[in-house]
Design an enzyme around this catalytic site. Structure first.
Site, PDB file in Angstrom:
ATOM      1  N   GLU A 121       0.817  -1.219   0.000  1.00 49.29           N
ATOM      2  CA  GLU A 121       0.000   0.000   0.000  1.00 49.29           C
ATOM      3  C   GLU A 121       0.853   1.272   0.000  1.00 49.29           C
ATOM      4  O   GLU A 121       0.460   2.287  -0.586  1.00 49.29           O
ATOM      5  CB  GLU A 121      -0.937   0.004   1.221  1.00 49.29           C
ATOM      6  CG  GLU A 121      -2.037  -1.040   1.182  1.00 49.29           C
ATOM      7  CD  GLU A 121      -1.645  -2.397   1.753  1.00 49.29           C
ATOM      8  OE1 GLU A 121      -2.545  -3.208   2.016  1.00 49.29           O
ATOM      9  OE2 GLU A 121      -0.424  -2.652   1.940  1.00 49.29           O
ATOM     10  N   GLY A 134      23.963  -6.080 -21.786  1.00 46.45           N
ATOM     11  CA  GLY A 134      23.049  -7.228 -21.900  1.00 46.45           C
ATOM     12  C   GLY A 134      21.621  -6.877 -22.205  1.00 46.45           C
ATOM     13  O   GLY A 134      21.079  -7.247 -23.234  1.00 46.45           O
ATOM     14  N   HIS A 161      22.080   5.436 -15.425  1.00 45.47           N
ATOM     15  CA  HIS A 161      21.130   5.810 -14.375  1.00 45.47           C
ATOM     16  C   HIS A 161      20.437   7.126 -14.697  1.00 45.47           C
ATOM     17  O   HIS A 161      19.479   7.503 -14.037  1.00 45.47           O
ATOM     18  CB  HIS A 161      21.843   5.937 -13.026  1.00 45.47           C
ATOM     19  CG  HIS A 161      22.508   4.670 -12.589  1.00 45.47           C
ATOM     20  ND1 HIS A 161      23.784   4.339 -12.968  1.00 45.47           N
ATOM     21  CD2 HIS A 161      22.068   3.649 -11.819  1.00 45.47           C
ATOM     22  CE1 HIS A 161      24.102   3.166 -12.445  1.00 45.47           C
ATOM     23  NE2 HIS A 161      23.080   2.731 -11.745  1.00 45.47           N
TER      24      HIS A 161
END
EC number: 2.1.1.14
Length: 771
Positions: free
Chosen positions: A14, A452, A714
């Site tokens: 939640e 990859g 990132h």
């Protein structure tokens, strides 16, 4: 019966739902606060109903408890624009996720979080909480650092619990551990020197809690299980003497966890506190020494229920150890507790309706662990006869697990016994292998490749979900995956990459994909654990001997290689990473479980080679994460971890090229171990540190080939060609041209195609310029 902290996420995640709704603008702050209050109330009620008598407050957080501490003490860097007063939620989340566009700053394919540097204020750095898979936001300190009380969260949540009828023990991260976890922006600043300025804020918080009626406070100092110097021990003593002087009547339970006190035992026992908590799951042998040395009036909290793993406890065996301590010290001088906060385990095993019934009977999640505590408490207070049925059920489960054929496989045990040292050695030294590999592949200098995975788009996730639900047939799903794979291979060829990958569209997760195909692993449906903020992971359950019934990746590799004449890497997850990202069986040493996984991966490597694979990558993203907290124990771990990698990688011909990938920000201190893995090519994350990672190679002559990452995956930002060539020139100062490969930092699974395309085009262009 005490708990030190409970899972924050809620039985159905939640908290994740509420946070993501708020971040996306679908709900407002009041809805988020209401959801959080509901989760806290449910947590307190659940503990009370299960028989917990010492219930914590302030163990809830929206993102991370270390970040909460930074906000409490006003350690907020200037970049976030806060000056004084209560810290707004917007500032809190900017520190956690970066301001403006934090949604773009994804974790990498291995779950390691980005740093939000794309635009606006960056997120604070994030790193692993001790040796767990939970991440905390690293506090930042500067010279001239000032602290001020800027959040009353601890007081507010104590008051909130009290209004609901719960007398709680508030939890604070200890001041010394907090400073030790932080980073100084000034190389000459020792964070511990800030303690005199920090303590008045802690004293203020503790006085406010005492004024509200708190009799006890739990202060966590897990730094006491680390290697500490005398100066740190002295600082600890000074800190707690000052707290005791300011609040002589407040009772402090000083908590340590994740290891034994070891040579810090005397320092811990000398502190002026009312109680001391020790971890007896990670360090069961310390009980005798602590019990013998502890002053008689010190209340001992014994962490006997494992707060980090999911196996049911053998309660009669625990009582055998607890009863003598209780009879010696008296029941009022002993508390029993989990070894650490329960945030590291899932919430309730009863939600697992699909799990094998026998396996399920061996498991205990947070709810069940509290039930185990209650049983132990009852037995110690009223005698074993009062809980005879529960104790029998516990002993029966332990015996059944020990004898189960699901756990033991004679074939696997036979293979382990037959392992020789030659199996963990390549046939020839790297220099000879490299010669054969260069002749075989004929690659240009500075060869280009990727790590990859390629972007897992909304379409890919939608197809996977439809297939899982049964609304997309096996045939149609496979056709969809083949089309995605073919498109990705064509695109890699078009832009001129030298060594290709198939994109991994068929894989949900780099560990789960393999675990689901190995015997000895099981998977939960609701076994979620918080990694940080709203990110939750569902670790596989490694319950028995591991083997590989059939090939796992060969079919997809063969299909991918059939579409191109260029080398196509086989892609595997290494044994150490599979181990470190799972809930691991506790009936055999971790090294043995890892060796079994290594043999299974070795079989896959062999089958890939027989199918025609000439390059095979075995990712060890989590090798460093398994390092023990005490440096004296590093060598033992690294010896078996490296041996397991070599065991899975060494059964191939000299001309077959073994790659590995590692993504973390520090490996200068384990460079010997990395070299002894003897991978032909290692790719590493270096772009954010501007190649600083390669400093190790100035003095250490690393012989094999290496791909220092030139593209920070990132961040959504597309690096320019000259930026990448600049990084490669830095790499060239430490490595020879012949050693260098060119690749991104990590897999591209979490990025968008519109970011990946221009970045990889630029990367190929940078390689051409370097040639």
């Amino acid at each position: 019966m005490a708990t030190l902290g409970t899972p924050r996420i809620g039985p159905r995640r939640e908290l994740k739902t509420a946070l993501e709704s708020y971040w996306s603008g679908k709900s407002d702050e009041s809805a988020l606060l209401e959801a959080a209050a509901g989760l806290r109330a449910a947590n307190w009620a659940r503990q009370k109903s299960l028989g917990v008598t010492v219930i914590p407050s302030n163990d809830f957080t929206f993102y991370d408890h270390v970040l909460d501490t930074s906000v409490m003490v006003g350690a907020i860097p200037d970049i976030y624009g806060w000056k004084s007063g209560p810290v707004p939620l917007a500032t809190y989340f900017a520190m956690a996720r970066g301001a403006q566009g934090g949604n773009d700053d994804a974790a990498c394919a291995h779950g390691h979080q980005g740093d939000g540097h794309a635009h606006g204020a960056p997120a604070q750095e994030m790193t692993k909480w001790f040796d767990t898979n939970y991440h905390y936001m690293v506090p930042e300190f500067t010279s001239g650092q000032r602290f001020q009380l800027s959040s009353l969260k601890a007081i507010d949540e104590y008051r909130e619990a009290k209004a609901l009828g719960y007398q709680t023990r508030p939890v604070l991260l200890g001041p010394v551990t907090y400073l030790k976890l932080g980073k100084s922006k000034d190389a000459n600043l020792d964070p511990l020197s800030l303690l005199p300025d920090l303590l008045p804020v802690y004293i203020d918080v503790l006085k406010r809690l005492a004024a509200e009626g708190a009799e006890w406070v739990q202060i966590d100092e897990p730094c006491l299980v680390l290697d500490l110097d005398d100066a740190t021990r002295k600082v600890l003593r000074a800190a707690y003497e000052q707290l005791a002087d300011a609040l002589p009547k407040l009772k402090v339970m000083l908590t340590t966890y994740f290891g034994g006190l070891g040579d810090n035992l005397d320092a811990a026992l000398s502190l002026p506190v009312t109680g001391l908590h020790i971890d007896l799951a990670r360090a069961p042998d310390q009980l005798e020494a602590v019990a013998a040395k502890a002053p008689h009036d010190l209340i001992l909290s014994l962490g006997v229920i494992d707060g980090r793993n999911i196996w049911r406890a053998n309660l009669p065996a625990l009582l055998d150890r607890l009863e003598p301590v209780v009879s010696e010290r008296g029941a009022d001088r002993v508390q029993i507790a989990p070894s650490c906060s329960l945030l590291h385990v899932p919430i309730d095993v009863s939600l697992e309706t699909d799990l094998d019934a026998e396996l399920k009977s061996w498991l205990a999640f947070s709810v069940q662990k509290m039930g185990e505590l209650a049983t132990l408490g009852e037995a110690l207070a009223k005698g074993r006869a009062s809980v005879a049925d529960a104790l029998k059920a516990s002993a029966d489960a332990a015996a059944a697990r020990k004898a189960s054929p699901k756990v033991h496989d004679a074939k696997v045990e036979g293979r382990i016994a037959a392992v020789t040292s030659d199996m963990a050695r390549r046939k020839s030294a790297f220099a000879e292998r490299a010669k054969l590999q260069r002749e075989r592949f004929g690659l240009p200098p500075f060869p280009t490749t990727t790590i990859g995975s390629f972007p897992q788009t909304a379409e890919v996730r939608k197809a996977r979900s439809a297939h899982a639900k049964g609304t997309l047939s096996d045939t149609d799903y496979e056709k969809f995956l083949q089309e995605e794979t073919a498109r990705t291979i064509r695109w890699q060829e078009d832009i001129g990459l030298d060594v290709l990958v198939h994109g991994e569209f068929e894989r949900n997760d780099m560990v789960q994909y393999f675990g689901e195909q190995l015997s000895g692993f099981a998977f939960t449906r609701h076994g979620w654990v918080q990694s940080y903020g709203s990110r939750c992971v569902r670790p596989p359950v490694l319950f028995g001997d591991v083997s590989r019934p059939r090939p796992m990746t060969v079919g997809w590799w063969k299909y991918a290689q059939s579409l191109t004449a260029k080398p196509m890497k086989g892609m595997l997850t290494g044994p150490v990473t599979i181990l470190n990202w799972s809930f691991v069986r506790d009936d055999v040493p971790r090294s043995l479980a890892c060796r079994q996984i290594a043999l299974a991966i070795r079989d896959e490597v062999s089958d890939l080679e027989q199918a025609g694979a000439t390059m095979i990558q075995i990712d060890e993203a989590a090798l460093r994460e398994g390092l023990p907290l005490r440096r004296s124990e590093w060598k033992t771990y690294l010896d078996w971890a490296v041996e397991c990698f070599r065991l899975c990688a060494s059964g191939v011909a000299d001309a077959t090229q073994i790659h590995t990938h590692m993504c973390y920000s520090e490996f200068n201190d384990i460079i010997d171990a990395i070299a002894s893995m003897d991978a032909d090519v290692i790719s590493i994350e270096t772009s954010r540190s501007k190649m600083e990672l390669l400093d190790a190679f100035k003095t250490y002559k690393y012989p094999n080939e290496i791909g220092p990452g030139v593209y920070d995956i990132h961040s959504p930002r597309v690096p320019a060609v000259d930026e990448m060539t600049g990084l490669l020139k830095l790499a060239r100062e430490r490595l020879s041209d012949r050693q260098i490969w060119i690749n991104p930092d990590c897999g591209l699974k979490t990025r968008k195609w519109e970011e990946v395309r221009p970045a990889l085009v630029n990367m190929v262009e940078a390689a051409k310029l370097m040639r």
